[in-house]
Design a protein around this motif. Structure first.
Motif, PDB file in Angstrom:
ATOM      1  N   ASN A 146      45.874  39.952  26.609  1.00 37.69           N
ATOM      2  CA  ASN A 146      44.524  39.457  26.888  1.00 37.69           C
ATOM      3  C   ASN A 146      44.660  38.274  27.837  1.00 37.69           C
ATOM      4  O   ASN A 146      45.750  37.719  28.007  1.00 37.69           O
ATOM      5  N   ASP A 149      42.131  32.881  27.565  1.00 36.14           N
ATOM      6  CA  ASP A 149      40.825  32.275  27.864  1.00 36.14           C
ATOM      7  C   ASP A 149      40.698  30.842  27.381  1.00 36.14           C
ATOM      8  O   ASP A 149      39.890  30.081  27.899  1.00 36.14           O
ATOM      9  N   ASN A 161      38.473  41.791  31.890  1.00 30.52           N
ATOM     10  CA  ASN A 161      39.756  42.418  31.592  1.00 30.52           C
ATOM     11  C   ASN A 161      40.000  43.701  32.387  1.00 30.52           C
ATOM     12  O   ASN A 161      41.072  44.278  32.288  1.00 30.52           O
ATOM     13  N   SER A 224      32.353  41.088  30.018  1.00 31.70           N
ATOM     14  CA  SER A 224      31.911  40.578  31.311  1.00 31.70           C
ATOM     15  C   SER A 224      32.227  41.573  32.409  1.00 31.70           C
ATOM     16  O   SER A 224      32.174  41.255  33.577  1.00 31.70           O
TER      17      SER A 224
HETATM   18  N1  GLU Z   1      39.108  38.108  27.622  1.00 34.70           N
HETATM   19  C1  GLU Z   1      37.803  38.225  27.056  1.00 34.70           C
HETATM   20  C2  GLU Z   1      37.873  38.316  25.542  1.00 34.70           C
HETATM   21  O1  GLU Z   1      38.884  38.563  24.978  1.00 34.70           O
HETATM   22  C3  GLU Z   1      37.065  39.451  27.532  1.00 34.70           C
HETATM   23  C4  GLU Z   1      36.905  39.587  29.009  1.00 34.70           C
HETATM   24  C5  GLU Z   1      36.013  40.779  29.321  1.00 34.70           C
HETATM   25  O2  GLU Z   1      34.902  40.829  28.832  1.00 34.70           O
HETATM   26  O3  GLU Z   1      36.450  41.687  30.064  1.00 34.70           O
HETATM   27  O4  GLU Z   1      36.900  38.145  24.849  1.00 34.70           O
END
Ligand code: GLU
Length: 378
Positions: A146, A149, A161, A224
């Motif tokens: 991941n 963040d 992502n 997102s």
């Molecule tokens: N890295 C973010 C999370 O783990 C998500 C990013 C996305 O929505 O693509 O919540």
């Protein structure tokens, strides 16, 4: 004869190394809990693929959505950067323990990697992350990745992502990437708005016509992503020769279903660039820009190096070896490459022929401003 399915490209036989990205809206329900039963079906699919000899890495979203519920933050933790960071830090623990447990139940070992944009944009750190991924996959482990963040700020974030998954695919030298999404694939128009929209099964090149089919924003409002970032991910994957598929995760066993039905959109990888050129093509940031005239633009398209004589301007504070964008007079991006000079010396010699460079610089000049071996057209 049975026609080949697009999903065959991503089968264990054709794709020894696969990245699977799972979006927040699939992983986390509206109340902010992990959709465990569904996730079990995904993990069963991953286990089946591992058994068939495919190495699989997961890019998992959901940390922010999970953490927001635990902390009682509004709007899924996305009101401010501070909220998102706190939510991510809190949610990531639950997310990785769910993955570790579910994979363990299927006899698989999970490993966690949290990466920032900079980790993959800086060449040395990128090679380091790539080596770790390679070792984990070769050991048969399932890396769960991941974005980090909780430390990333807006300027240095992937933010979605989808692109992270494509970049991870590049780092892992994967032949395929599957984006499990809340939609079946790319439609000719937004199916929520246009009832005549149809699913596009295959895309060779992400051009203006394909981009016009996508609209911004995430349908779920939870992640997102959105189609624009998926197309950007496809471009990165294709740049390194990997296939990328957008596939619905709105069903149980989504990977097995894709393999059986071939429903989704496949962006063909074909012959992509490898190694440093793929890394350059997939980069999202640059330290500066060199503006060039029409003659230099043509020379670049013909596969030649960028010479100072064809450059008309220099922007930014780059050092020798940094990535710069090469743009035409209208600011259109033509290429990305590694600068042979720092910004100050580059500005000294722009528009000047090679025989004048030694006097202007006070040292023996290099053969070009950006060498063709360190340059990719975009
Ligand atoms: N890295 C973010 C999370 O783990 C998500 C990013 C996305 O929505 O693509 O919540």
């Amino acid at each position: 004869m049975v026609a080949a399915l697009i999903s065959d490209r991503l089968s264990p036989a054709n794709c020894p190394r696969l990245i699977v990205k799972i979006g927040s809206a699939l992983l986390v329900d509206k109340a902010g809990h992990i959709r465990r039963e569904w996730l079990e079906t995904v993990v069963a699919d991953v286990a089946a693929r591992r058994k068939a000899g495919q190495q699989v890495a997961i890019v998992s979203s959901g940390a922010i959505a999970l953490g927001a519920r635990v902390l009682g933050l509004p709007k899924g933790g996305r009101v401010s950067l501070e909220d998102a960071q706190a939510a991510a830090a809190t949610g990531q623990i639950g997310l990785s323990s769910a993955w570790a447990q579910l994979l363990h139940e299927k006899g698989l070992v999970a490993a966690q990697m949290l990466v920032t944009l900079d980790d993959l944009e800086d060449r040395r750190r990128y090679l380091n992350a790539a080596a770790t991924l390679d070792r984990l996959l070769a050991l048969g482990v399932v890396p769960v990745i991941n974005e980090n963040d909780s430390v990333a700020t807006t300027e240095i974030r992937f933010g979605d992502n989808d692109r992270l998954a494509a970049r991870v695919g590049q780092a892992a030298a994967a032949q395929g990437v599957i984006l499990l999404s809340d939609i079946d694939g790319l439609y000719t128009a937004n199916p929520g708005v246009d009832p005549n929209a149809t699913l596009v099964p295959e895309v060779r090149v992400v051009d203006a016509r394909i981009r016009a089919m996508a609209d911004g924003g995430s349908a779920s409002g939870m992640g997102s992503g959105g189609m624009i970032s998926k197309l950007e991910a496809a471009r990165i994957a294709q740049g390194s020769g990997a296939h990328l598929a957008i596939v619905s995760g709105r069903v149980d066993h989504p990977l097995a279903r894709f393999a059986d039905t071939g429903i989704g959109t496949l962006f063909w990888g074909g012959a992509g660039k490898r190694g440093r050129k793929a890394w350059l093509a997939g980069r999202l940031t640059a330290r500066g820009r060199i503006i060039v005239d029409a003659g230099a633009a043509k020379a670049l398209r013909d596969g030649r190096s960028l010479l100072a004589a064809g450059a008309t301007g220099v922007e930014g504070a780059f050092a020798r070896g940094d990535v710069v964008e090469i743009v035409d007079a209208d600011g259109h991006l033509l290429a990305r490459g590694l600068a042979e000079y720092d910004a100050i010396d580059a500005a000294r010699i722009i528009g000047r022929r090679s025989d004048a460079h030694a006097d202007l610089l006070g040292y023996a000049p290099r053969s070009s401003m950006v060498h063709r071996d360190h340059l990719v057209l975009v």
